[in-house]
Design a protein around this motif. Structure first.
Motif, PDB file in Angstrom:
ATOM      1  N   THR A  51      50.960  11.743 -26.387  1.00  0.00           N
ATOM      2  CA  THR A  51      49.794  12.434 -26.932  1.00  0.00           C
ATOM      3  C   THR A  51      50.071  13.000 -28.318  1.00  0.00           C
ATOM      4  O   THR A  51      51.216  13.264 -28.694  1.00  0.00           O
ATOM      5  N   THR A  52      48.997  13.224 -29.050  1.00  0.00           N
ATOM      6  CA  THR A  52      49.133  13.710 -30.426  1.00  0.00           C
ATOM      7  C   THR A  52      49.528  15.182 -30.503  1.00  0.00           C
ATOM      8  O   THR A  52      49.810  15.675 -31.595  1.00  0.00           O
ATOM      9  N   ASN A  53      49.541  15.896 -29.376  1.00  0.00           N
ATOM     10  CA  ASN A  53      50.050  17.263 -29.390  1.00  0.00           C
ATOM     11  C   ASN A  53      51.460  17.344 -28.806  1.00  0.00           C
ATOM     12  O   ASN A  53      51.880  18.380 -28.296  1.00  0.00           O
ATOM     13  N   THR A  54      52.175  16.236 -28.906  1.00  0.00           N
ATOM     14  CA  THR A  54      53.600  16.181 -28.585  1.00  0.00           C
ATOM     15  C   THR A  54      54.379  16.164 -29.892  1.00  0.00           C
ATOM     16  O   THR A  54      54.052  15.386 -30.789  1.00  0.00           O
ATOM     17  N   PRO A  55      55.395  17.009 -30.044  1.00  0.00           N
ATOM     18  CA  PRO A  55      56.164  17.018 -31.291  1.00  0.00           C
ATOM     19  C   PRO A  55      56.701  15.631 -31.638  1.00  0.00           C
ATOM     20  O   PRO A  55      57.197  14.908 -30.779  1.00  0.00           O
ATOM     21  N   ARG A  56      56.549  15.250 -32.889  1.00  0.00           N
ATOM     22  CA  ARG A  56      57.036  13.978 -33.429  1.00  0.00           C
ATOM     23  C   ARG A  56      56.492  12.774 -32.648  1.00  0.00           C
ATOM     24  O   ARG A  56      57.200  11.804 -32.378  1.00  0.00           O
ATOM     25  N   TRP A  57      55.203  12.865 -32.323  1.00  0.00           N
ATOM     26  CA  TRP A  57      54.594  11.790 -31.538  1.00  0.00           C
ATOM     27  C   TRP A  57      54.603  10.452 -32.263  1.00  0.00           C
ATOM     28  O   TRP A  57      54.760   9.395 -31.636  1.00  0.00           O
ATOM     29  N   ARG A  58      54.453  10.467 -33.578  1.00  0.00           N
ATOM     30  CA  ARG A  58      54.447   9.205 -34.332  1.00  0.00           C
ATOM     31  C   ARG A  58      55.802   8.516 -34.230  1.00  0.00           C
ATOM     32  O   ARG A  58      55.880   7.299 -34.021  1.00  0.00           O
ATOM     33  N   GLU A  59      56.860   9.306 -34.399  1.00  0.00           N
ATOM     34  CA  GLU A  59      58.200   8.742 -34.302  1.00  0.00           C
ATOM     35  C   GLU A  59      58.478   8.227 -32.887  1.00  0.00           C
ATOM     36  O   GLU A  59      59.139   7.195 -32.717  1.00  0.00           O
ATOM     37  N   GLY A  60      57.975   8.951 -31.893  1.00  0.00           N
ATOM     38  CA  GLY A  60      58.155   8.509 -30.511  1.00  0.00           C
ATOM     39  C   GLY A  60      57.484   7.176 -30.241  1.00  0.00           C
ATOM     40  O   GLY A  60      58.060   6.298 -29.586  1.00  0.00           O
ATOM     41  N   ILE A  61      56.269   7.003 -30.733  1.00  0.00           N
ATOM     42  CA  ILE A  61      55.560   5.737 -30.554  1.00  0.00           C
ATOM     43  C   ILE A  61      56.295   4.612 -31.257  1.00  0.00           C
ATOM     44  O   ILE A  61      56.471   3.519 -30.697  1.00  0.00           O
ATOM     45  N   ALA A  62      56.732   4.869 -32.494  1.00  0.00           N
ATOM     46  CA  ALA A  62      57.425   3.830 -33.259  1.00  0.00           C
ATOM     47  C   ALA A  62      58.709   3.390 -32.546  1.00  0.00           C
ATOM     48  O   ALA A  62      59.000   2.187 -32.444  1.00  0.00           O
ATOM     49  N   TRP A  63      59.473   4.361 -32.049  1.00  0.00           N
ATOM     50  CA  TRP A  63      60.718   4.032 -31.346  1.00  0.00           C
ATOM     51  C   TRP A  63      60.426   3.239 -30.078  1.00  0.00           C
ATOM     52  O   TRP A  63      61.069   2.210 -29.807  1.00  0.00           O
ATOM     53  N   ALA A  64      59.463   3.704 -29.297  1.00  0.00           N
ATOM     54  CA  ALA A  64      59.148   3.039 -28.039  1.00  0.00           C
ATOM     55  C   ALA A  64      58.581   1.646 -28.257  1.00  0.00           C
ATOM     56  O   ALA A  64      58.914   0.704 -27.526  1.00  0.00           O
ATOM     57  N   ALA A  65      57.725   1.495 -29.265  1.00  0.00           N
ATOM     58  CA  ALA A  65      57.125   0.188 -29.533  1.00  0.00           C
ATOM     59  C   ALA A  65      58.185  -0.818 -29.954  1.00  0.00           C
ATOM     60  O   ALA A  65      58.142  -1.992 -29.557  1.00  0.00           O
ATOM     61  N   GLU A  66      59.142  -0.372 -30.748  1.00  0.00           N
ATOM     62  CA  GLU A  66      60.196  -1.283 -31.205  1.00  0.00           C
ATOM     63  C   GLU A  66      61.146  -1.653 -30.071  1.00  0.00           C
ATOM     64  O   GLU A  66      61.546  -2.805 -29.942  1.00  0.00           O
ATOM     65  N   ARG A  67      61.488  -0.672 -29.236  1.00  0.00           N
ATOM     66  CA  ARG A  67      62.480  -0.910 -28.194  1.00  0.00           C
ATOM     67  C   ARG A  67      61.887  -1.526 -26.930  1.00  0.00           C
ATOM     68  O   ARG A  67      62.519  -2.357 -26.278  1.00  0.00           O
ATOM     69  N   TYR A  68      60.653  -1.117 -26.569  1.00  0.00           N
ATOM     70  CA  TYR A  68      60.092  -1.519 -25.289  1.00  0.00           C
ATOM     71  C   TYR A  68      58.751  -2.238 -25.403  1.00  0.00           C
ATOM     72  O   TYR A  68      58.086  -2.444 -24.391  1.00  0.00           O
ATOM     73  N   GLY A  69      58.358  -2.604 -26.602  1.00  0.00           N
ATOM     74  CA  GLY A  69      57.045  -3.208 -26.788  1.00  0.00           C
ATOM     75  C   GLY A  69      56.804  -4.452 -25.966  1.00  0.00           C
ATOM     76  O   GLY A  69      55.664  -4.750 -25.599  1.00  0.00           O
ATOM     77  N   SER A  70      57.878  -5.188 -25.634  1.00  0.00           N
ATOM     78  CA  SER A  70      57.710  -6.399 -24.835  1.00  0.00           C
ATOM     79  C   SER A  70      57.785  -6.126 -23.338  1.00  0.00           C
ATOM     80  O   SER A  70      57.421  -6.977 -22.530  1.00  0.00           O
ATOM     81  N   ALA A  71      58.245  -4.929 -22.967  1.00  0.00           N
ATOM     82  CA  ALA A  71      58.410  -4.592 -21.554  1.00  0.00           C
ATOM     83  C   ALA A  71      57.347  -3.634 -21.044  1.00  0.00           C
ATOM     84  O   ALA A  71      57.128  -3.539 -19.838  1.00  0.00           O
ATOM     85  N   ALA A  72      56.698  -2.916 -21.935  1.00  0.00           N
ATOM     86  CA  ALA A  72      55.700  -1.922 -21.531  1.00  0.00           C
ATOM     87  C   ALA A  72      54.673  -1.761 -22.629  1.00  0.00           C
ATOM     88  O   ALA A  72      54.947  -2.039 -23.804  1.00  0.00           O
ATOM     89  N   SER A  73      53.475  -1.308 -22.246  1.00  0.00           N
ATOM     90  CA  SER A  73      52.436  -0.989 -23.220  1.00  0.00           C
ATOM     91  C   SER A  73      52.687   0.430 -23.729  1.00  0.00           C
ATOM     92  O   SER A  73      52.887   1.349 -22.942  1.00  0.00           O
ATOM     93  N   ILE A  74      52.675   0.593 -25.040  1.00  0.00           N
ATOM     94  CA  ILE A  74      52.917   1.898 -25.652  1.00  0.00           C
ATOM     95  C   ILE A  74      51.642   2.338 -26.359  1.00  0.00           C
ATOM     96  O   ILE A  74      51.102   1.616 -27.209  1.00  0.00           O
TER      97      ILE A  74
END
Length: 217
Positions: A51-74
């Protein structure tokens, strides 16, 4: 928008790809986001919403999308304006969730190729969100509205709408919502607990594995 559905012209199924459960990451310190995501995905959770009220949410999405984008929907949650949606899309999100229905956000999600899951509570709101092109409608807050019994009643005449109930759903209650007609369920604190603050991954893993096992029966 072209991806709309109207009961008057013949209901159409939209393409839903979030899997049977969405883990909602909200709040915390921002220090444990990566460990929490890793634990959830390793436990079989197929979609993560930051969620957008989570600290550093943009960085979290970017990290998760790069690492797990093929295994999970981010995806991104608590999207309140198109700027947040654009930032999430740039970070690699594939879906966007809002607590409300905003046509401008839906149109921007469609333009950016993101799945759009807007929030709605009443039958009128649910149908309107679907007509505006929601890939699935977030029925919120699901438990206070009446839980699986409410969902079953609403979907009796609205069985053409894909819904994702969220809000107050427990780990052991999730399967009841799927049985009532939901295409997926969203779980926040009942699943994540205090892991985003304390970093307690063992307890998180236990809840996640119990959730996945319950939904696979």
């Amino acid at each position: 928008m072209t991806d709309t559905a109207s009961p008057a012209t013949g209901p159409q199924r939209h393409r839903h790809d979030a899997g049977p459960t969405i883990a909602i990451l909200r709040g915390g310190t921002g220090d444990h986001v990566e460990d929490v995501i890793r634990t959830l995905v390793d436990s079989g959770v197929s979609a993560i919403e930051i969620t957008t009220n989570t600290p550093r949410w943009r960085e979290g999405i970017a990290w998760a999308a790069e690492r797990y984008g093929s295994a999970a929907s981010i995806g991104v949650g608590t999207v309140l304006d198109t700027r947040q949606l654009d930032e999430a899309a740039a970070a690699g999100a594939t879906f966007a969730v809002s607590p409300h229905t905003d046509q401008a956000i839906g149109e921007r999600a469609h333009e950016r190729g993101l799945g759009w899951y807007p929030g709605a509570a009443t039958p009128t709101e649910i149908v309107r969100a679907w007509q505006l092109g929601a890939r699935a409608v977030k029925v919120f807050p699901a438990a206070p509205l009446g839980g699986p019994a409410f969902l079953k009643q609403v979907l009796a005449p609205l069985d053409f709408v894909d819904v994702i109930p969220t809000g107050g759903i427990g780990v052991d209650d999730a399967a009841e919502y799927l049985a009532a007609g939901a295409v997926a369920v969203g779980l926040g604190s009942p699943l994540v607990g205090d892991a985003l603050t304390s970093g307690d991954l063992d307890a998180l893993r236990g809840r996640a594995e119990r959730l996945v096992a319950g939904l696979s029966r």
